[in-house]
Design a protein around this motif. Sequence first.
Motif, mmCIF file in Angstrom:
data_model
loop_
_atom_site.group_PDB
_atom_site.id
_atom_site.type_symbol
_atom_site.label_atom_id
_atom_site.label_comp_id
_atom_site.label_asym_id
_atom_site.label_seq_id
_atom_site.Cartn_x
_atom_site.Cartn_y
_atom_site.Cartn_z
ATOM 1 N N ILE A 1 -0.743 -23.911 35.708
ATOM 2 C CA ILE A 1 -0.044 -24.475 36.616
ATOM 3 C C ILE A 1 1.213 -24.662 36.355
ATOM 4 O O ILE A 1 1.479 -24.117 36.595
ATOM 5 N N CYS A 2 1.697 -25.251 35.054
ATOM 6 C CA CYS A 2 2.730 -25.723 34.041
ATOM 7 C C CYS A 2 3.539 -24.205 34.142
ATOM 8 O O CYS A 2 4.647 -23.880 34.533
ATOM 9 N N GLN A 3 2.157 -23.381 33.426
ATOM 10 C CA GLN A 3 3.444 -22.073 33.630
ATOM 11 C C GLN A 3 3.930 -21.753 34.482
ATOM 12 O O GLN A 3 4.963 -20.938 34.319
ATOM 13 N N GLU A 4 3.505 -21.301 35.956
ATOM 14 C CA GLU A 4 4.134 -21.078 36.579
ATOM 15 C C GLU A 4 5.128 -21.724 37.367
ATOM 16 O O GLU A 4 6.211 -21.236 37.906
ATOM 17 N N ARG A 5 4.913 -23.370 37.551
ATOM 18 C CA ARG A 5 6.027 -24.212 37.495
ATOM 19 C C ARG A 5 7.112 -23.449 37.102
ATOM 20 O O ARG A 5 8.120 -23.596 37.572
ATOM 21 N N HIS A 6 6.785 -23.222 35.824
ATOM 22 C CA HIS A 6 8.405 -23.050 34.841
ATOM 23 C C HIS A 6 8.909 -21.732 34.955
ATOM 24 O O HIS A 6 9.697 -21.404 34.527
ATOM 25 N N ASP A 7 7.930 -20.878 35.178
ATOM 26 C CA ASP A 7 8.624 -19.043 34.973
ATOM 27 C C ASP A 7 9.042 -19.540 36.945
ATOM 28 O O ASP A 7 10.093 -18.664 37.018
ATOM 29 N N ASN A 8 8.771 -20.106 38.012
ATOM 30 C CA ASN A 8 9.359 -20.310 39.016
ATOM 31 C C ASN A 8 10.291 -21.163 39.348
ATOM 32 O O ASN A 8 11.442 -20.966 40.151
ATOM 33 N N LYS A 9 10.967 -21.687 37.779
ATOM 34 C CA LYS A 9 11.770 -22.554 38.053
ATOM 35 C C LYS A 9 13.535 -21.756 38.585
ATOM 36 O O LYS A 9 12.985 -21.014 37.512
ATOM 37 N N LEU A 10 14.074 -22.347 38.890
ATOM 38 C CA LEU A 10 15.909 -21.693 38.870
ATOM 39 C C LEU A 10 16.427 -21.823 37.697
ATOM 40 O O LEU A 10 16.410 -22.750 37.351
ATOM 41 N N PRO A 11 16.988 -20.719 37.224
ATOM 42 C CA PRO A 11 18.034 -20.696 35.567
ATOM 43 C C PRO A 11 19.012 -21.620 36.541
ATOM 44 O O PRO A 11 19.551 -22.482 37.175
ATOM 45 N N PRO A 12 19.483 -22.979 35.147
ATOM 46 C CA PRO A 12 20.406 -23.738 35.678
ATOM 47 C C PRO A 12 21.790 -23.382 36.144
ATOM 48 O O PRO A 12 21.903 -21.902 35.481
ATOM 49 N N GLU A 13 22.384 -24.178 36.559
ATOM 50 C CA GLU A 13 23.822 -23.327 37.764
ATOM 51 C C GLU A 13 24.932 -23.701 36.154
ATOM 52 O O GLU A 13 24.792 -24.257 35.462
ATOM 53 N N PRO A 14 25.525 -22.000 36.386
ATOM 54 C CA PRO A 14 26.170 -22.040 35.402
ATOM 55 C C PRO A 14 27.637 -23.194 35.100
ATOM 56 O O PRO A 14 27.989 -23.667 36.488
ATOM 57 N N ILE A 15 27.802 -23.317 34.537
ATOM 58 C CA ILE A 15 28.985 -24.461 34.466
ATOM 59 C C ILE A 15 30.720 -23.721 34.336
ATOM 60 O O ILE A 15 30.135 -23.516 33.068
ATOM 61 N N ASP A 16 31.275 -24.220 35.033
ATOM 62 C CA ASP A 16 32.416 -24.115 34.701
ATOM 63 C C ASP A 16 33.550 -23.885 33.496
ATOM 64 O O ASP A 16 34.644 -25.373 33.699
#
Length: 124
Positions: free
Chosen positions: A7-22
């Motif tokens: 369950i933790c691995q699935e949550r991690h895999d489905n997490k969106l990448p962080p928004e790029p910081i300008d």
Amino acid sequence: MNTAMQICQERHDNKLPPEPIDNEELVEAEVERVLVMESKVVPFFDKRATMTKPHIPGFALNASEAMAQAGTHECMDVQMVLAVLAGNFELAQRIAEKNFRAVLVAEARHMVMKSMGLIAKVYP
């Protein structure tokens, strides 16, 4: 049935990448604050080292050194001060724009990026 690890691995895999910081936009905004002496990242005057905090270089000293090396002649800063004292502010502004603005912006940019951790800190 999924295990807790799955369950933790699935949550991690489905997490969106962080928004790029300008970072460029943040740096430019902070450089402007440094030049009008309102920066919270780079102090105007040096902050001395204490037992709990290291020495933090201020913009004033670094900028003075950068201005001393600017221009094609060593007395540009003297010419600018004399123009101000004579009340010739247009001449003083032209001298400052031509000889010092780029140098001051470059020094402010370098100090902001170093303070924000965007460039490697070099220790002697």
